[in-house]
Motif scaffolding. Sequence first.
Motif, PDB file in Angstrom:
ATOM      1  N   VAL A 279       6.196 -26.797  21.633  1.00  0.00           N
ATOM      2  CA  VAL A 279       5.002 -27.281  20.940  1.00  0.00           C
ATOM      3  C   VAL A 279       4.286 -28.279  21.836  1.00  0.00           C
ATOM      4  O   VAL A 279       4.884 -29.245  22.316  1.00  0.00           O
ATOM      5  CB  VAL A 279       5.359 -27.957  19.599  1.00  0.00           C
ATOM      6  N   LYS A 280       2.985 -28.040  22.065  1.00  0.00           N
ATOM      7  CA  LYS A 280       2.178 -29.001  22.807  1.00  0.00           C
ATOM      8  C   LYS A 280       1.786 -30.136  21.856  1.00  0.00           C
ATOM      9  O   LYS A 280       1.184 -29.898  20.807  1.00  0.00           O
ATOM     10  CB  LYS A 280       0.926 -28.336  23.376  1.00  0.00           C
ATOM     11  N   ILE A 281       2.124 -31.355  22.239  1.00  0.00           N
ATOM     12  CA  ILE A 281       1.958 -32.505  21.360  1.00  0.00           C
ATOM     13  C   ILE A 281       0.996 -33.515  21.982  1.00  0.00           C
ATOM     14  O   ILE A 281       1.126 -33.912  23.141  1.00  0.00           O
ATOM     15  CB  ILE A 281       3.315 -33.162  21.061  1.00  0.00           C
ATOM     16  N   ASP A 282       0.065 -33.920  21.188  1.00  0.00           N
ATOM     17  CA  ASP A 282      -0.938 -34.923  21.565  1.00  0.00           C
ATOM     18  C   ASP A 282      -0.249 -36.256  21.835  1.00  0.00           C
ATOM     19  O   ASP A 282       0.627 -36.679  21.079  1.00  0.00           O
ATOM     20  CB  ASP A 282      -1.921 -35.056  20.397  1.00  0.00           C
ATOM     21  N   ASN A 283      -0.661 -36.927  22.918  1.00  0.00           N
ATOM     22  CA  ASN A 283      -0.106 -38.246  23.201  1.00  0.00           C
ATOM     23  C   ASN A 283      -1.194 -39.288  23.432  1.00  0.00           C
ATOM     24  O   ASN A 283      -0.937 -40.350  24.007  1.00  0.00           O
ATOM     25  CB  ASN A 283       0.831 -38.194  24.416  1.00  0.00           C
TER      26      ASN A 283
ATOM     27  N   GLN B 157       3.774 -39.880  16.487  1.00  0.00           N
ATOM     28  CA  GLN B 157       3.940 -38.440  16.322  1.00  0.00           C
ATOM     29  C   GLN B 157       5.009 -38.114  15.280  1.00  0.00           C
ATOM     30  O   GLN B 157       5.777 -38.982  14.860  1.00  0.00           O
ATOM     31  CB  GLN B 157       4.305 -37.791  17.661  1.00  0.00           C
ATOM     32  N   THR B 158       5.038 -36.861  14.912  1.00  0.00           N
ATOM     33  CA  THR B 158       5.994 -36.365  13.921  1.00  0.00           C
ATOM     34  C   THR B 158       6.928 -35.351  14.573  1.00  0.00           C
ATOM     35  O   THR B 158       6.472 -34.477  15.308  1.00  0.00           O
ATOM     36  CB  THR B 158       5.255 -35.691  12.750  1.00  0.00           C
ATOM     37  N   GLY B 159       8.225 -35.486  14.325  1.00  0.00           N
ATOM     38  CA  GLY B 159       9.203 -34.503  14.775  1.00  0.00           C
ATOM     39  C   GLY B 159       9.601 -34.609  16.228  1.00  0.00           C
ATOM     40  O   GLY B 159      10.382 -33.802  16.725  1.00  0.00           O
ATOM     41  N   LEU B 160       9.128 -35.618  16.935  1.00  0.00           N
ATOM     42  CA  LEU B 160       9.416 -35.735  18.359  1.00  0.00           C
ATOM     43  C   LEU B 160      10.889 -36.044  18.611  1.00  0.00           C
ATOM     44  O   LEU B 160      11.464 -35.602  19.609  1.00  0.00           O
ATOM     45  CB  LEU B 160       8.534 -36.828  18.966  1.00  0.00           C
TER      46      LEU B 160
ATOM     47  N   SER C  12      18.081 -26.584  19.003  1.00  0.00           N
ATOM     48  CA  SER C  12      19.230 -26.933  18.165  1.00  0.00           C
ATOM     49  C   SER C  12      18.879 -27.025  16.687  1.00  0.00           C
ATOM     50  O   SER C  12      19.687 -26.665  15.825  1.00  0.00           O
ATOM     51  CB  SER C  12      19.829 -28.266  18.625  1.00  0.00           C
ATOM     52  N   LYS C  13      17.681 -27.514  16.385  1.00  0.00           N
ATOM     53  CA  LYS C  13      17.226 -27.603  14.999  1.00  0.00           C
ATOM     54  C   LYS C  13      15.716 -27.613  14.965  1.00  0.00           C
ATOM     55  O   LYS C  13      15.046 -27.932  15.952  1.00  0.00           O
ATOM     56  CB  LYS C  13      17.790 -28.840  14.305  1.00  0.00           C
ATOM     57  N   LEU C  14      15.185 -27.270  13.805  1.00  0.00           N
ATOM     58  CA  LEU C  14      13.748 -27.283  13.589  1.00  0.00           C
ATOM     59  C   LEU C  14      13.416 -28.357  12.565  1.00  0.00           C
ATOM     60  O   LEU C  14      13.905 -28.308  11.435  1.00  0.00           O
ATOM     61  CB  LEU C  14      13.262 -25.921  13.075  1.00  0.00           C
ATOM     62  N   PRO C  15      12.583 -29.336  12.925  1.00  0.00           N
ATOM     63  CA  PRO C  15      12.206 -30.351  11.941  1.00  0.00           C
ATOM     64  C   PRO C  15      11.236 -29.776  10.927  1.00  0.00           C
ATOM     65  O   PRO C  15      10.699 -28.675  11.093  1.00  0.00           O
ATOM     66  CB  PRO C  15      11.545 -31.429  12.804  1.00  0.00           C
ATOM     67  N   ALA C  16      10.990 -30.510   9.876  1.00  0.00           N
ATOM     68  CA  ALA C  16      10.079 -30.037   8.827  1.00  0.00           C
ATOM     69  C   ALA C  16       8.657 -29.904   9.344  1.00  0.00           C
ATOM     70  O   ALA C  16       7.923 -29.000   8.943  1.00  0.00           O
ATOM     71  CB  ALA C  16      10.112 -30.996   7.640  1.00  0.00           C
ATOM     72  N   ALA C  17       8.257 -30.788  10.246  1.00  0.00           N
ATOM     73  CA  ALA C  17       6.895 -30.757  10.782  1.00  0.00           C
ATOM     74  C   ALA C  17       6.894 -31.331  12.190  1.00  0.00           C
ATOM     75  O   ALA C  17       7.766 -32.133  12.553  1.00  0.00           O
ATOM     76  CB  ALA C  17       5.944 -31.556   9.891  1.00  0.00           C
ATOM     77  N   VAL C  18       5.912 -30.913  12.980  1.00  0.00           N
ATOM     78  CA  VAL C  18       5.744 -31.391  14.350  1.00  0.00           C
ATOM     79  C   VAL C  18       4.257 -31.607  14.596  1.00  0.00           C
ATOM     80  O   VAL C  18       3.418 -30.816  14.165  1.00  0.00           O
ATOM     81  CB  VAL C  18       6.285 -30.384  15.382  1.00  0.00           C
ATOM     82  N   GLY C  19       3.935 -32.659  15.338  1.00  0.00           N
ATOM     83  CA  GLY C  19       2.539 -32.848  15.691  1.00  0.00           C
ATOM     84  C   GLY C  19       2.220 -34.278  16.066  1.00  0.00           C
ATOM     85  O   GLY C  19       3.108 -35.135  16.117  1.00  0.00           O
ATOM     86  N   PRO C  20       0.943 -34.534  16.319  1.00  0.00           N
ATOM     87  CA  PRO C  20      -0.192 -33.620  16.273  1.00  0.00           C
ATOM     88  C   PRO C  20      -0.138 -32.574  17.400  1.00  0.00           C
ATOM     89  O   PRO C  20       0.259 -32.890  18.514  1.00  0.00           O
ATOM     90  CB  PRO C  20      -1.410 -34.527  16.442  1.00  0.00           C
ATOM     91  N   VAL C  21      -0.545 -31.363  17.077  1.00  0.00           N
ATOM     92  CA  VAL C  21      -0.534 -30.258  18.020  1.00  0.00           C
ATOM     93  C   VAL C  21      -1.856 -30.241  18.783  1.00  0.00           C
ATOM     94  O   VAL C  21      -2.921 -30.396  18.188  1.00  0.00           O
ATOM     95  CB  VAL C  21      -0.320 -28.920  17.281  1.00  0.00           C
ATOM     96  N   ARG C  22      -1.758 -30.050  20.102  1.00  0.00           N
ATOM     97  CA  ARG C  22      -2.974 -29.991  20.917  1.00  0.00           C
ATOM     98  C   ARG C  22      -2.953 -28.773  21.826  1.00  0.00           C
ATOM     99  O   ARG C  22      -2.079 -27.912  21.724  1.00  0.00           O
ATOM    100  CB  ARG C  22      -3.145 -31.277  21.728  1.00  0.00           C
ATOM    101  N   SER C  23      -3.876 -28.720  22.751  1.00  0.00           N
ATOM    102  CA  SER C  23      -4.118 -27.516  23.544  1.00  0.00           C
ATOM    103  C   SER C  23      -3.142 -27.369  24.711  1.00  0.00           C
ATOM    104  O   SER C  23      -2.505 -28.325  25.148  1.00  0.00           O
ATOM    105  CB  SER C  23      -5.558 -27.527  24.061  1.00  0.00           C
ATOM    106  N   ALA C  24      -3.057 -26.134  25.213  1.00  0.00           N
ATOM    107  CA  ALA C  24      -2.169 -25.798  26.315  1.00  0.00           C
ATOM    108  C   ALA C  24      -2.870 -26.001  27.653  1.00  0.00           C
ATOM    109  O   ALA C  24      -4.095 -26.100  27.737  1.00  0.00           O
ATOM    110  CB  ALA C  24      -1.687 -24.358  26.175  1.00  0.00           C
ATOM    111  N   ARG C  25      -2.063 -26.030  28.723  1.00  0.00           N
ATOM    112  CA  ARG C  25      -2.550 -26.161  30.082  1.00  0.00           C
ATOM    113  C   ARG C  25      -1.920 -25.084  30.952  1.00  0.00           C
ATOM    114  O   ARG C  25      -0.872 -24.538  30.627  1.00  0.00           O
ATOM    115  CB  ARG C  25      -2.219 -27.550  30.647  1.00  0.00           C
ATOM    116  N   GLU C  26      -2.549 -24.805  32.093  1.00  0.00           N
ATOM    117  CA  GLU C  26      -2.051 -23.765  32.989  1.00  0.00           C
ATOM    118  C   GLU C  26      -0.622 -24.039  33.433  1.00  0.00           C
ATOM    119  O   GLU C  26       0.201 -23.124  33.563  1.00  0.00           O
ATOM    120  CB  GLU C  26      -2.978 -23.641  34.199  1.00  0.00           C
ATOM    121  N   SER C  27      -0.283 -25.294  33.681  1.00  0.00           N
ATOM    122  CA  SER C  27       1.063 -25.655  34.129  1.00  0.00           C
ATOM    123  C   SER C  27       2.134 -25.221  33.139  1.00  0.00           C
ATOM    124  O   SER C  27       3.278 -24.948  33.529  1.00  0.00           O
ATOM    125  CB  SER C  27       1.164 -27.170  34.334  1.00  0.00           C
TER     126      SER C  27
END
Length: 337
Positions: free
Chosen positions: A73-77, A84-87, A111-126
């Motif tokens: 998941v791409k996460i805004d920083n 953030q949530t779920g980090l 290993s596990k999936l949290p209930a929520a993750v975010g904020p979600v942001r855009s992807a990069r070529e790398s």
Amino acid sequence: MTGTNGSRRPARAVRAAHSAVVAALLTTALAISLAAGCTTGREPPTDDGRTASVKPSPSGTGPTAVAGPVLAVKIDNAPDARPQTGLDSADIVYAEQVEGGLSRLMAVYASKLPAAVGPVRSARESDLELLRQFHEPVLAFSGAQGKLLPLIDRAPLDAVTPGDATGAYYRGTDRAAPHNLFLRPGRLLASAPGAAALTTGFRYGAAPAGGTAAPSLTVRYPAARFTFTWSAGRARWLVSTDGAPTVTADGQRVAPATVVVQYVKVRASGFHDFLGNNTPYTETVGAGKARVLRDGRAYDVHWERPAAGAGTEFTTDDGSPVDFAQGQVWVVFAQAP
């Protein structure tokens, strides 16, 4: 599933993983007990995450994880995106430099999936090169620069945007867009694939000999910085971002067991943001130097990743492999001197 631009491909890895889990349930003696603990992708995720489904091991000595795709998941920083949530639930957190010298995170869940993750942001070529080390990972992101989308479509991963899975994303109400998009991981994966899906090349075990005492270490980008401070009481590295403690939305301090500062080449890419700023490209294939933080000490080591489909090996001067401490790992990509 089809996105708003009509070019997104179906989330085949998600469906394949779900089919594999179902097949395992039907063909093992654990079917009844496992079925009681599994849910469909349409049900809301549990608060404590999901464990991997299991099947009998070939030797019959016990259960082993059913490997499926990891979730990245791409996460805004940006400052407005914190906390953030779920980090804190991620197995691995990668930090990279983006436009304007700022930072962005990519969290990897196995290993596990949290209930929520975010904020979600855009992807990069790398991200495409970095994710090649996993087998058809699921990449959750908010979108990408228009010219990058065809590269994402051709990459060996399962790209899932809000247009692909509207029920998996939601907008929070406590902050303004674009810093309020969140993901429900349980809507994308039926269960966590387990640690066996983390094909990073990382090793875990006893600390190497040597090293130097390191109460803290700071990594600086042109317009961002991370500080990792050793907590003997927690036996973890406490993360601070831009001088403030890094905590999750529920107040948990983010504290990995191992921190890797990996010195790489950061060069200009062929892409720009809407303001015309060039998007940095972080090269993660190759070799170079790194600093590994664990158990309150710092170790100067070498890293090598021979190809995009391979993981990264970390070794000492004599070629001995470097083991990480058990727990979350942060990898901070920094410009090589």
